[in-house]
Motif scaffolding. Sequence first.
Motif, PDB file in Angstrom:
ATOM      1  N   GLN A  30      40.516 -65.923 -44.269  1.00 61.39           N
ATOM      2  CA  GLN A  30      39.711 -67.422 -44.103  1.00 61.39           C
ATOM      3  C   GLN A  30      39.065 -67.941 -45.330  1.00 61.39           C
ATOM      4  O   GLN A  30      39.302 -69.018 -45.701  1.00 61.39           O
ATOM      5  CB  GLN A  30      38.995 -67.388 -42.763  1.00 61.39           C
ATOM      6  CG  GLN A  30      38.658 -68.580 -42.398  1.00 61.39           C
ATOM      7  CD  GLN A  30      40.027 -69.693 -42.172  1.00 61.39           C
ATOM      8  OE1 GLN A  30      40.963 -69.329 -41.629  1.00 61.39           O
ATOM      9  NE2 GLN A  30      40.009 -70.663 -42.824  1.00 61.39           N
ATOM     10  N   PHE A  31      38.295 -67.338 -45.968  1.00 64.20           N
ATOM     11  CA  PHE A  31      37.251 -67.587 -46.914  1.00 64.20           C
ATOM     12  C   PHE A  31      38.123 -67.960 -48.074  1.00 64.20           C
ATOM     13  O   PHE A  31      37.973 -69.190 -48.807  1.00 64.20           O
ATOM     14  CB  PHE A  31      36.299 -66.813 -47.169  1.00 64.20           C
ATOM     15  CG  PHE A  31      35.384 -67.135 -48.444  1.00 64.20           C
ATOM     16  CD1 PHE A  31      34.652 -68.279 -48.060  1.00 64.20           C
ATOM     17  CD2 PHE A  31      35.391 -66.439 -49.590  1.00 64.20           C
ATOM     18  CE1 PHE A  31      33.825 -68.867 -49.324  1.00 64.20           C
ATOM     19  CE2 PHE A  31      34.311 -66.836 -50.575  1.00 64.20           C
ATOM     20  CZ  PHE A  31      33.761 -68.048 -50.676  1.00 64.20           C
ATOM     21  N   ILE A  32      39.284 -67.260 -48.831  1.00 65.90           N
ATOM     22  CA  ILE A  32      40.256 -67.536 -49.722  1.00 65.90           C
ATOM     23  C   ILE A  32      40.821 -68.961 -49.370  1.00 65.90           C
ATOM     24  O   ILE A  32      40.900 -69.813 -50.278  1.00 65.90           O
ATOM     25  CB  ILE A  32      40.853 -66.270 -50.110  1.00 65.90           C
ATOM     26  CG1 ILE A  32      39.951 -65.380 -50.777  1.00 65.90           C
ATOM     27  CG2 ILE A  32      42.131 -66.806 -50.775  1.00 65.90           C
ATOM     28  CD1 ILE A  32      40.978 -63.982 -51.090  1.00 65.90           C
ATOM     29  N   ALA A  33      41.365 -68.937 -48.155  1.00 60.83           N
ATOM     30  CA  ALA A  33      41.940 -70.166 -47.749  1.00 60.83           C
ATOM     31  C   ALA A  33      41.174 -71.275 -47.902  1.00 60.83           C
ATOM     32  O   ALA A  33      41.337 -72.241 -48.444  1.00 60.83           O
ATOM     33  CB  ALA A  33      42.543 -70.237 -46.367  1.00 60.83           C
ATOM     34  N   ASP A  34      39.857 -71.275 -47.277  1.00 60.56           N
ATOM     35  CA  ASP A  34      38.894 -72.362 -47.779  1.00 60.56           C
ATOM     36  C   ASP A  34      38.629 -72.809 -48.797  1.00 60.56           C
ATOM     37  O   ASP A  34      38.426 -73.730 -49.443  1.00 60.56           O
ATOM     38  CB  ASP A  34      37.575 -71.914 -46.858  1.00 60.56           C
ATOM     39  CG  ASP A  34      37.745 -72.104 -45.205  1.00 60.56           C
ATOM     40  OD1 ASP A  34      38.711 -72.462 -44.954  1.00 60.56           O
ATOM     41  OD2 ASP A  34      36.903 -71.373 -44.747  1.00 60.56           O
TER      42      ASP A  34
END
Length: 186
Positions: A30-34
Amino acid sequence: MILPIYLYGSQVLRTPAQEDDLSDKAWLTQFIADMIETMHHADGCGLAAPQVGVSKRILVVDGNDLTDRYPELKGFHREMINPRFTFESEKTCSYEEGCLSIPNIDADITRPETIRVRYVNPAFEEVEEEFSGFAARMIQHEMDHLDGVLFTDHASPIRRKMLTGKLMNISRGNVRTRYRVKTDKK
Ligand code: NI
């Protein structure tokens, strides 16, 4: 989710980032997508986790908006967890760099032309890859962020002196951006 970007002068940009222990893969995904969403929203071609206030060794780069100048970057993007250099060439080259944490400033920076990096990819596989040209440049700029180093640190003494006033203003939040920014003060 689009995250605010920390500006020059923020402590997190000067703090060496920690490796991630890969224990929370859902969070990492999720953090990489953000990070990717935040980078694209700000029209950037790279972003390192400390720039969004997370002191971890994670970076993203995307060259697809740069293909007018660098056609070889078509389709080029990488997302790296815990990247480390395994090779930096003695041969150097110079490119103009900018940074979402240092808006409206650029400088010619000399760095190794070719690098090799070992990192964990978004599929959680360890890989080692060689990069050269502007792809290597983008990755080196983001790797610097993970060590608390900013591109202006590498600028010539004359260029740094010329930028002093602008950098002071940015650290005070006196800068206009199209994306949401943060400083330690606000
Ligand atoms: Ni940067």
